[in-house]
Design a protein around this motif. Structure first.
Motif, PDB file in Angstrom:
ATOM      1  N   ASN A 186       0.823  -1.203   0.000  1.00 55.47           N
ATOM      2  CA  ASN A 186       0.000   0.000   0.000  1.00 55.47           C
ATOM      3  C   ASN A 186       0.860   1.258   0.000  1.00 55.47           C
ATOM      4  O   ASN A 186       0.508   2.268  -0.625  1.00 55.47           O
ATOM      5  CB  ASN A 186      -0.940   0.006   1.204  1.00 55.47           C
ATOM      6  CG  ASN A 186      -2.310   0.536   0.847  1.00 55.47           C
ATOM      7  OD1 ASN A 186      -3.012  -0.067   0.051  1.00 55.47           O
ATOM      8  ND2 ASN A 186      -2.681   1.667   1.396  1.00 55.47           N
ATOM      9  N   ALA A 187       1.996   1.199   0.677  1.00 57.98           N
ATOM     10  CA  ALA A 187       2.918   2.342   0.657  1.00 57.98           C
ATOM     11  C   ALA A 187       3.410   2.604  -0.759  1.00 57.98           C
ATOM     12  O   ALA A 187       3.453   3.751  -1.227  1.00 57.98           O
ATOM     13  CB  ALA A 187       4.099   2.075   1.585  1.00 57.98           C
ATOM     14  N   ILE A 202      13.542   5.634   2.838  1.00 57.03           N
ATOM     15  CA  ILE A 202      13.264   4.207   3.011  1.00 57.03           C
ATOM     16  C   ILE A 202      12.021   4.043   3.872  1.00 57.03           C
ATOM     17  O   ILE A 202      11.853   4.735   4.889  1.00 57.03           O
ATOM     18  CB  ILE A 202      14.441   3.491   3.697  1.00 57.03           C
ATOM     19  CG1 ILE A 202      15.670   3.477   2.791  1.00 57.03           C
ATOM     20  CG2 ILE A 202      14.061   2.061   4.069  1.00 57.03           C
ATOM     21  CD1 ILE A 202      16.890   2.914   3.472  1.00 57.03           C
ATOM     22  N   ILE A 203      11.148   3.144   3.451  1.00 57.51           N
ATOM     23  CA  ILE A 203      10.055   2.696   4.313  1.00 57.51           C
ATOM     24  C   ILE A 203      10.314   1.232   4.657  1.00 57.51           C
ATOM     25  O   ILE A 203      10.321   0.373   3.772  1.00 57.51           O
ATOM     26  CB  ILE A 203       8.682   2.836   3.637  1.00 57.51           C
ATOM     27  CG1 ILE A 203       8.355   4.312   3.389  1.00 57.51           C
ATOM     28  CG2 ILE A 203       7.592   2.204   4.513  1.00 57.51           C
ATOM     29  CD1 ILE A 203       7.008   4.545   2.702  1.00 57.51           C
ATOM     30  N   LEU A 204      10.541   0.962   5.921  1.00 55.09           N
ATOM     31  CA  LEU A 204      10.737  -0.411   6.387  1.00 55.09           C
ATOM     32  C   LEU A 204       9.375  -1.025   6.695  1.00 55.09           C
ATOM     33  O   LEU A 204       8.679  -0.606   7.625  1.00 55.09           O
ATOM     34  CB  LEU A 204      11.610  -0.438   7.636  1.00 55.09           C
ATOM     35  CG  LEU A 204      13.092  -0.095   7.452  1.00 55.09           C
ATOM     36  CD1 LEU A 204      13.783  -0.050   8.808  1.00 55.09           C
ATOM     37  CD2 LEU A 204      13.772  -1.112   6.542  1.00 55.09           C
ATOM     38  N   ALA A 205       8.995  -1.987   5.874  1.00 54.26           N
ATOM     39  CA  ALA A 205       7.737  -2.708   6.072  1.00 54.26           C
ATOM     40  C   ALA A 205       8.046  -4.200   6.115  1.00 54.26           C
ATOM     41  O   ALA A 205       7.393  -5.013   5.460  1.00 54.26           O
ATOM     42  CB  ALA A 205       6.752  -2.373   4.958  1.00 54.26           C
ATOM     43  N   THR A 206       9.075  -4.529   6.877  1.00 49.86           N
ATOM     44  CA  THR A 206       9.609  -5.892   6.894  1.00 49.86           C
ATOM     45  C   THR A 206       8.819  -6.850   7.775  1.00 49.86           C
ATOM     46  O   THR A 206       9.068  -8.055   7.765  1.00 49.86           O
ATOM     47  CB  THR A 206      11.072  -5.870   7.361  1.00 49.86           C
ATOM     48  OG1 THR A 206      11.168  -5.039   8.539  1.00 49.86           O
ATOM     49  CG2 THR A 206      11.971  -5.274   6.288  1.00 49.86           C
ATOM     50  N   GLY A 207       7.879  -6.329   8.542  1.00 49.91           N
ATOM     51  CA  GLY A 207       6.995  -7.195   9.304  1.00 49.91           C
ATOM     52  C   GLY A 207       7.664  -7.906  10.470  1.00 49.91           C
ATOM     53  O   GLY A 207       8.776  -7.569  10.893  1.00 49.91           O
ATOM     54  N   LEU A 208       6.975  -8.916  10.957  1.00 50.38           N
ATOM     55  CA  LEU A 208       7.429  -9.691  12.105  1.00 50.38           C
ATOM     56  C   LEU A 208       7.455 -11.170  11.740  1.00 50.38           C
ATOM     57  O   LEU A 208       6.969 -11.577  10.699  1.00 50.38           O
ATOM     58  CB  LEU A 208       6.478  -9.476  13.290  1.00 50.38           C
ATOM     59  CG  LEU A 208       6.322  -8.044  13.803  1.00 50.38           C
ATOM     60  CD1 LEU A 208       5.172  -7.981  14.804  1.00 50.38           C
ATOM     61  CD2 LEU A 208       7.606  -7.536  14.425  1.00 50.38           C
ATOM     62  N   GLY A 236       0.888   1.528   6.057  1.00 46.54           N
ATOM     63  CA  GLY A 236       1.720   1.738   4.882  1.00 46.54           C
ATOM     64  C   GLY A 236       1.328   2.998   4.141  1.00 46.54           C
ATOM     65  O   GLY A 236       2.175   3.772   3.683  1.00 46.54           O
ATOM     66  N   SER A 237       0.029   3.219   4.025  1.00 49.39           N
ATOM     67  CA  SER A 237      -0.469   4.427   3.378  1.00 49.39           C
ATOM     68  C   SER A 237      -0.028   5.675   4.136  1.00 49.39           C
ATOM     69  O   SER A 237       0.428   6.659   3.543  1.00 49.39           O
ATOM     70  CB  SER A 237      -2.002   4.372   3.300  1.00 49.39           C
ATOM     71  OG  SER A 237      -2.516   5.534   2.692  1.00 49.39           O
ATOM     72  N   LYS A 238      -0.129   5.636   5.460  1.00 55.58           N
ATOM     73  CA  LYS A 238       0.251   6.795   6.264  1.00 55.58           C
ATOM     74  C   LYS A 238       1.745   7.081   6.170  1.00 55.58           C
ATOM     75  O   LYS A 238       2.159   8.243   6.112  1.00 55.58           O
ATOM     76  CB  LYS A 238      -0.166   6.572   7.719  1.00 55.58           C
ATOM     77  CG  LYS A 238      -1.668   6.588   7.928  1.00 55.58           C
ATOM     78  CD  LYS A 238      -2.051   6.219   9.347  1.00 55.58           C
ATOM     79  CE  LYS A 238      -1.670   7.316  10.322  1.00 55.58           C
ATOM     80  NZ  LYS A 238      -2.174   7.027  11.688  1.00 55.58           N
ATOM     81  N   ALA A 239       2.567   6.034   6.146  1.00 56.75           N
ATOM     82  CA  ALA A 239       4.010   6.243   6.021  1.00 56.75           C
ATOM     83  C   ALA A 239       4.361   6.880   4.678  1.00 56.75           C
ATOM     84  O   ALA A 239       5.211   7.767   4.592  1.00 56.75           O
ATOM     85  CB  ALA A 239       4.756   4.921   6.193  1.00 56.75           C
ATOM     86  N   ALA A 240       3.699   6.411   3.620  1.00 59.61           N
ATOM     87  CA  ALA A 240       3.940   6.998   2.300  1.00 59.61           C
ATOM     88  C   ALA A 240       3.523   8.464   2.283  1.00 59.61           C
ATOM     89  O   ALA A 240       4.213   9.314   1.696  1.00 59.61           O
ATOM     90  CB  ALA A 240       3.180   6.215   1.241  1.00 59.61           C
TER      91      ALA A 240
END
Length: 300
Positions: free
Chosen positions: A16-17, A104-110, A282-286
């Motif tokens: 989404n980002a 960079i957007i870190l969306a690497t999860g858990l 993700g949208s908010k980070a973008a």
């Protein structure tokens, strides 16, 4: 070329980002090795218009959306290193390729850490689950077993009871419940078995029964398990990112971390771990990336 933003991770937050960035006319690199924690999930729920979708189908449809935009490049690789240079971030993947990005957007999860019980991985995501919001509805009519592992057991069982009150709690020989908690659960009609578990037996991922070290057997076909989550990468350490008290990356409402140019979104930053929540983060980070970019243009 230097991308405006590199999104690391192709789960709902990263996807989404990337979409928001592309629609904001920003060159975007999405690095995704397709190892999301929900790959064991048979169906994803609670995402309006996508209820019951498989993770594979969700990813396929998301990529269809992203490929509409020439601003996006997708690399199916694993990121191995991030280095901050004077002007940007340099990213290296497992096959030796390097890329540059201003943000960079870190969306690497858990990643899920399950209790050390023989056979647990054979049933996890198939007939034994972790999240009642995801799988409670499908578990409402069948007697359940709950594999307890930590001091969150009392709370977890209470939550699962919203969908099903026929629950047998297996503590695996550990002193997990307090005397008051045990008394409360027993008074509410729950069963508690304190014997040590020898193995979980299943057929093609379908739970058959639980075998205890004393030779006794518990016949159950569905259940939930206590688990904990950890960051799926160590980038938070190498980059010096601040962490919150729950072990997530500390961010502001728009995904900004303590390091300029690095944002975080999804399960690795905030919870609870739900598909739709991760996508919104993700949208908010973008949006945070775009807001900061615009502000810099007006400062110069």
């Amino acid at each position: 070329m230097t991308y405006h933003c590199a999104v690391i991770g192709g789960g709902p937050a990263g996807l989404n980002a990337a979409l928001v960035l592309a629609r904001s006319l920003k060159t975007t690199l999405l690095i995704d090795n397709n190892t999301a924690r929900n790959k064991v999930t048979q169906e994803s729920h609670n995402f309006i218009t996508r209820d019951g979708i498989t993770p594979e189908e969700f990813r396929r449809k998301a990529h269809e959306d992203l490929y509409k935009y020439p601003e996006i490049q997708i690399q199916n690789q694993t990121l191995t290193d991030i280095v901050k240079t004077e002007d940007c971030f340099q990213l290296t993947t497992d096959n030796g390729e390097t890329f540059e990005a201003q943000n960079i957007i870190l969306a690497t999860g858990l990643k899920d850490i399950l209790p050390d019980i023989k056979g647990i991985h054979d049933v996890y995501g198939r007939s034994v689950f972790s999240c009642p919001f995801c799988d409670g509805y499908e578990s409402k009519d069948e007697p359940l077993v709950y594999f307890a592992h930590d001091d969150n057991t009392f709370h977890a069982v209470k939550m699962i009871s919203n969908w099903n009150k026929d629950i047998t709690i297996c503590t695996n020989g550990k002193n997990i419940l307090t005397e008051k908690e045990s008394e409360t659960l027993l008074n509410k009609g729950f069963q508690i078995i304190n014997n040590e578990i020898k193995a979980i037996h299943s057929n093609d991922g379908n739970l058959a029964h639980v075998e205890f070290t004393d030779g006794s057997i518990l016949d159950k076909n569905r259940g939930f398990v206590s688990y904990r989550m950890e960051q799926s990468t160590d980038f938070f350490k190498t980059l010096g990112l601040k962490m919150n008290e729950l072990g997530g990356i500390e961010t502001d409402p728009y995904g900004r971390t303590n390091i300029s140019g690095i944002y975080a979104a999804g399960d690795n930053a905030e919870g609870p771990p739900q598909l739709i929540i991760a996508a919104s983060l993700g949208s908010k980070a973008a949006i945070g990336v775009i807001m900061d970019s615009v502000e810099k243009q007006f400062e110069s």
